[in-house]
Structure formats: structure tokens, C-alpha cells
Design a protein around this motif. Structure first.
Motif, PDB file in Angstrom:
ATOM      1  N   ILE A  52       0.854  -1.188   0.000  1.00 26.54           N
ATOM      2  CA  ILE A  52       0.000   0.000   0.000  1.00 26.54           C
ATOM      3  C   ILE A  52       0.891   1.239   0.000  1.00 26.54           C
ATOM      4  CG2 ILE A  52      -1.856   1.238   1.172  1.00 26.54           C
ATOM      5  CD1 ILE A  52      -2.405  -1.336   2.767  1.00 26.54           C
ATOM      6  N   GLY A  53       0.625   2.152  -0.913  1.00 26.08           N
ATOM      7  CA  GLY A  53       1.414   3.379  -0.951  1.00 26.08           C
ATOM      8  C   GLY A  53       0.647   4.527  -1.550  1.00 26.08           C
ATOM      9  N   ASP A  54       1.273   5.710  -1.508  1.00 22.80           N
ATOM     10  CA  ASP A  54       0.623   6.895  -2.086  1.00 22.80           C
ATOM     11  C   ASP A  54       1.384   7.432  -3.287  1.00 22.80           C
ATOM     12  OD1 ASP A  54       2.814   7.898  -0.492  1.00 22.80           O
ATOM     13  OD2 ASP A  54       1.878   9.884  -0.594  1.00 22.80           O
ATOM     14  N   ARG A  55       2.463   6.727  -3.687  1.00 27.15           N
ATOM     15  CA  ARG A  55       3.257   7.177  -4.833  1.00 27.15           C
ATOM     16  C   ARG A  55       3.323   6.083  -5.892  1.00 27.15           C
ATOM     17  NH1 ARG A  55       7.485  11.551  -3.274  1.00 27.15           N
ATOM     18  NH2 ARG A  55       8.097  11.197  -5.434  1.00 27.15           N
ATOM     19  N   MET A  56       3.067   6.468  -7.119  1.00 31.09           N
ATOM     20  CA  MET A  56       3.161   5.520  -8.228  1.00 31.09           C
ATOM     21  C   MET A  56       4.614   5.135  -8.518  1.00 31.09           C
ATOM     22  SD  MET A  56       0.168   4.691  -9.558  1.00 31.09           S
ATOM     23  CE  MET A  56       0.478   4.259 -11.280  1.00 31.09           C
ATOM     24  N   ASP A  57       5.523   6.136  -8.441  1.00 27.47           N
ATOM     25  CA  ASP A  57       6.897   5.934  -8.900  1.00 27.47           C
ATOM     26  C   ASP A  57       7.774   5.173  -7.907  1.00 27.47           C
ATOM     27  OD1 ASP A  57       6.799   8.038  -7.112  1.00 27.47           O
ATOM     28  OD2 ASP A  57       8.206   9.312  -8.208  1.00 27.47           O
ATOM     29  N   THR A  58       7.347   5.069  -6.655  1.00 27.31           N
ATOM     30  CA  THR A  58       8.129   4.293  -5.688  1.00 27.31           C
ATOM     31  C   THR A  58       7.318   3.123  -5.143  1.00 27.31           C
ATOM     32  OG1 THR A  58       7.509   5.867  -3.933  1.00 27.31           O
ATOM     33  CG2 THR A  58       9.655   6.173  -4.994  1.00 27.31           C
ATOM     34  N   ASP A  59       6.195   3.400  -4.483  1.00 23.24           N
ATOM     35  CA  ASP A  59       5.421   2.350  -3.808  1.00 23.24           C
ATOM     36  C   ASP A  59       4.813   1.339  -4.781  1.00 23.24           C
ATOM     37  OD1 ASP A  59       5.839   3.690  -1.318  1.00 23.24           O
ATOM     38  OD2 ASP A  59       4.203   5.050  -1.816  1.00 23.24           O
ATOM     39  N   VAL A  60       4.056   1.841  -5.743  1.00 29.68           N
ATOM     40  CA  VAL A  60       3.368   0.942  -6.683  1.00 29.68           C
ATOM     41  C   VAL A  60       4.383   0.216  -7.562  1.00 29.68           C
ATOM     42  CG1 VAL A  60       1.767   0.825  -8.637  1.00 29.68           C
ATOM     43  CG2 VAL A  60       1.190   2.203  -6.625  1.00 29.68           C
ATOM     44  N   LEU A  61       5.395   0.940  -8.041  1.00 27.65           N
ATOM     45  CA  LEU A  61       6.411   0.309  -8.888  1.00 27.65           C
ATOM     46  C   LEU A  61       7.183  -0.763  -8.111  1.00 27.65           C
ATOM     47  CD1 LEU A  61       7.780   0.214 -11.631  1.00 27.65           C
ATOM     48  CD2 LEU A  61       9.303   2.059 -10.868  1.00 27.65           C
ATOM     49  N   ALA A  62       7.515  -0.474  -6.853  1.00 27.29           N
ATOM     50  CA  ALA A  62       8.227  -1.455  -6.028  1.00 27.29           C
ATOM     51  C   ALA A  62       7.391  -2.713  -5.837  1.00 27.29           C
ATOM     52  CB  ALA A  62       8.579  -0.854  -4.673  1.00 27.29           C
ATOM     53  N   GLY A  63       6.102  -2.532  -5.556  1.00 28.51           N
ATOM     54  CA  GLY A  63       5.215  -3.677  -5.390  1.00 28.51           C
ATOM     55  C   GLY A  63       5.097  -4.489  -6.660  1.00 28.51           C
ATOM     56  N   LEU A  64       4.903  -3.784  -7.760  1.00 27.00           N
ATOM     57  CA  LEU A  64       4.761  -4.422  -9.066  1.00 27.00           C
ATOM     58  C   LEU A  64       5.992  -5.265  -9.406  1.00 27.00           C
ATOM     59  CD1 LEU A  64       3.047  -4.422 -11.801  1.00 27.00           C
ATOM     60  CD2 LEU A  64       4.577  -2.583 -12.510  1.00 27.00           C
ATOM     61  N   GLU A  65       7.174  -4.679  -9.232  1.00 29.19           N
ATOM     62  CA  GLU A  65       8.410  -5.368  -9.616  1.00 29.19           C
ATOM     63  C   GLU A  65       8.795  -6.473  -8.631  1.00 29.19           C
ATOM     64  OE1 GLU A  65      11.466  -2.499 -10.427  1.00 29.19           O
ATOM     65  OE2 GLU A  65      10.528  -1.929 -12.327  1.00 29.19           O
ATOM     66  N   SER A  66       8.139  -6.493  -7.475  1.00 29.42           N
ATOM     67  CA  SER A  66       8.416  -7.540  -6.480  1.00 29.42           C
ATOM     68  C   SER A  66       7.399  -8.669  -6.529  1.00 29.42           C
ATOM     69  CB  SER A  66       8.423  -6.938  -5.077  1.00 29.42           C
ATOM     70  OG  SER A  66       9.330  -5.880  -4.992  1.00 29.42           O
ATOM     71  N   GLY A  67       6.379  -8.529  -7.374  1.00 35.37           N
ATOM     72  CA  GLY A  67       5.367  -9.571  -7.488  1.00 35.37           C
ATOM     73  C   GLY A  67       4.217  -9.435  -6.513  1.00 35.37           C
ATOM     74  N   CYS A  68       4.113  -8.281  -5.842  1.00 36.69           N
ATOM     75  CA  CYS A  68       3.002  -8.042  -4.916  1.00 36.69           C
ATOM     76  C   CYS A  68       1.855  -7.357  -5.652  1.00 36.69           C
ATOM     77  CB  CYS A  68       3.425  -7.122  -3.771  1.00 36.69           C
ATOM     78  SG  CYS A  68       4.730  -7.752  -2.703  1.00 36.69           S
ATOM     79  N   ARG A  69       0.629  -7.577  -5.179  1.00 38.34           N
ATOM     80  CA  ARG A  69      -0.463  -6.724  -5.630  1.00 38.34           C
ATOM     81  C   ARG A  69      -0.348  -5.382  -4.925  1.00 38.34           C
ATOM     82  NH1 ARG A  69      -4.977 -10.956  -4.319  1.00 38.34           N
ATOM     83  NH2 ARG A  69      -3.244 -11.651  -3.031  1.00 38.34           N
ATOM     84  N   THR A  70      -0.876  -4.357  -5.552  1.00 40.22           N
ATOM     85  CA  THR A  70      -0.642  -3.005  -5.039  1.00 40.22           C
ATOM     86  C   THR A  70      -1.946  -2.251  -4.837  1.00 40.22           C
ATOM     87  OG1 THR A  70      -0.389  -2.161  -7.301  1.00 40.22           O
ATOM     88  CG2 THR A  70       1.620  -2.842  -6.153  1.00 40.22           C
TER      89      THR A  70
END
Length: 265
Positions: free
Chosen positions: A208-226
Motif C-alpha cells: 500500500i502506498g501513495d506514490r506511483m513511482d516508488t510504492d506501486v512500482l516497487a510492489g509491481l516489480e516484487s510480485g506483490c499486488r498493489t
């Protein structure tokens, strides 16, 4: 999609913009964490801010009404220390940053020095010194490897945005021609260390995050749902600027209260 496909067994959550905003509790954040605690769901508060130790952050959160044990907090400074300990145990570093970073490096046995260090490590501080930045540039020119805790270009304050680690790293890069290795989000490295500490799997963990460029991208590239919350830096409109999307968009974590076991149902 079956229930098993949507099941969430662990949570990673950013701090600023998700749980707190400008030093105040975001409504519903306390209930969200209480529900995870009551259900005994593993979670980690994952922050790119390297200024304070997990213990200091836990104390600050408690003052504003969030009870988060220090072992549930993982910072970019903590992840940087794990990375350096793995790469070069008992090494030396010149640090530009605050106690969160210097403490993390001391705890892994690093010596902090200006004399021929193995690394220059750049972190977050509200008082970047021109002298310290100049020293960092000269040491990198002499061969020290350049590490930065996180790539965030700006950070929030009551008076507006502040230049952050990524901006100062750009200054050093311009002067030296050397790019740093960033350990914090969106590097999957910080995600993997956090998941390992919880003994959690990316496939059943939500970021869960509030930034696309760090939180969502990190989750995406780690295989987590975001999950992207709109209680911080992002807006519904700003999401459209990116070539990737969060799994789900929420107004705030208050939307998850009562739904933490199956938030995608």
C-alpha cells in the motif's frame, strides 16, 4: 478468480501519505493497523525516509496515536545496512545523513570515516551541508562507491516540498559522473528484505502506498499486488501519466477496515 487467488496474508505499507500526513494521523489508519493486529496478520511499515531509527519512528507514531512496534518498521537505512553487510562486511563509509542511517551502519559494524572509505552513503537530512556534499564528491572521485538510501527527489513539509535524497544525489552525479545505487523503493531489494523479515510471500502480500513511482512500482516489480491511496501525493489524474497501474485505488486505508482478509473481493 477464486478466494485463494485473492487471499491476502501480509501487508507492506508506506508511512507518509498512507498512515500519517504532515505529522498527523490519517483517519482510519489506527483502525486499519488494529484490525491487522487483532487478526494476527503480519505487516511492515516500509519507509524510504532514512532520517530516524525504527525506535524513534515508533515513538513518534505513538505520540500521534499509532501503536507500531519498532520491529514492524523497516526503513531505507535498515535495508541499506543489510545490503552493505552482504556486499562488504565490516566495511567503511562516509555518511551524509541523520542518526537513522549512522545507527544502522554502526549496528552492522561499519566504521564511519572520511579517510579512504569503501562507500559514500547518502541519506535524508533536513540540513544538507555544502561542505559534506563537497567531501562526498571528492571521495567518490577518489574511488569510493556511491550508495543512496532512496531516489525520492522531494519530501513533504508543512511549508511545501523539500529537496530530498534523489535531488542531492543528482547534484553529486553531475559533479562526479557517477550514478548511485539506490537501495530504497522502487528497488525490489528493500521489498525482499522486508518480506523475508515477515516470512511472507510476495504472491500473498499487498503493498500500500501513495506514490506511483516508488510504492506501486516497487510492489509491481516484487510480485506483490498493489493499492494506491489518494490520501498522500497521488491523485486520480496523476495515475494516468504512468504506463502501469495499481491493482486497486482507494481513497485511504480507512476503506480497508473490515476488509483486510479479502480486500480485492
Amino acid at each position: 478468480m477464486t478466494h485463494t487467488d485473492t487471499q491476502v496474508l501480509a501487508y507492506l505499507t508506506d508511512m507518509d501519505g498512507v498512515l500519517i500526513h504532515e505529522g498527523h494521523l490519517i483517519p482510519g489508519a489506527d483502525e486499519f493497523l488494529a484490525e491487522l493486529r487483532d487478526r494476527e496478520v503480519p505487516y511492515t511499515v516500509l519507509t524510504n525516509n532514512s532520517m530516524r531509527t525504527p525506535r524513534d519512528l515508533a515513538a513518534r507514531l505513538k505520540v500521534i496515536g499509532l501503536d507500531v512496534p519498532e520491529d514492524r518498521i523497516w526503513t531505507s537505512a535498515s535495508a541499506t545496512a543489510v545490503f552493505l553487510n552482504d556486499q562488504r562486511p565490516n566495511g567503511t563509509a562516509y555518511v551524509v545523513g541523520e542518526s537513522g542511517l549512522t545507527t544502522a551502519l554502526h549496528e552492522i559494524g561499519y566504521v564511519l570515516t572520511e579517510t579512504d572509505p569503501d562507500y559514500v552513503v547518502l541519506g535524508e537530512t533536513r540540513t544538507y551541508s555544502f561542505e559534506a556534499i563537497t567531501t562526498a564528491i571528492r571521495l567518490i572521485d577518489k574511488g569510493a562507491r556511491f550508495i543512496a538510501t532512496n531516489p525520492d527527489a522531494t519530501g513533504p513539509s508543512l511549508d511545501g516540498v523539500l529537496p530530498a535524497t534523489g535531488s542531492v544525489a543528482a547534484l553529486i552525479t553531475r559533479a562526479t559522473g557517477r550514478e548511485p545505487y539506490y537501495v530504497g523503493k522502487p528497488n525490489p531489494l528493500i521489498m525482499r528484505t522486508a518480506l523475508r523479515r515477515m516470512d511472507a510471500h510476495s504472491g500473498t502480500t499487498v503493498m500500500i502506498g501513495d506514490r506511483m513511482d516508488t510504492d506501486v512500482l516497487a510492489g509491481l516489480e516484487s510480485g506483490c499486488r498493489t493499492m494506491l491511496v489518494l490520501s498522500g501525493i497521488s491523485t486520480q489524474e496523476s495515475i494516468e501519466a504512468y504506463p502501469y497501474r495499481p491493482t486497486k485505488v482507494l481513497t485511504s486505508v480507512a476503506d480497508l477496515v473490515g476488509h483486510t482478509s479479502d480486500p480485492f473481493a
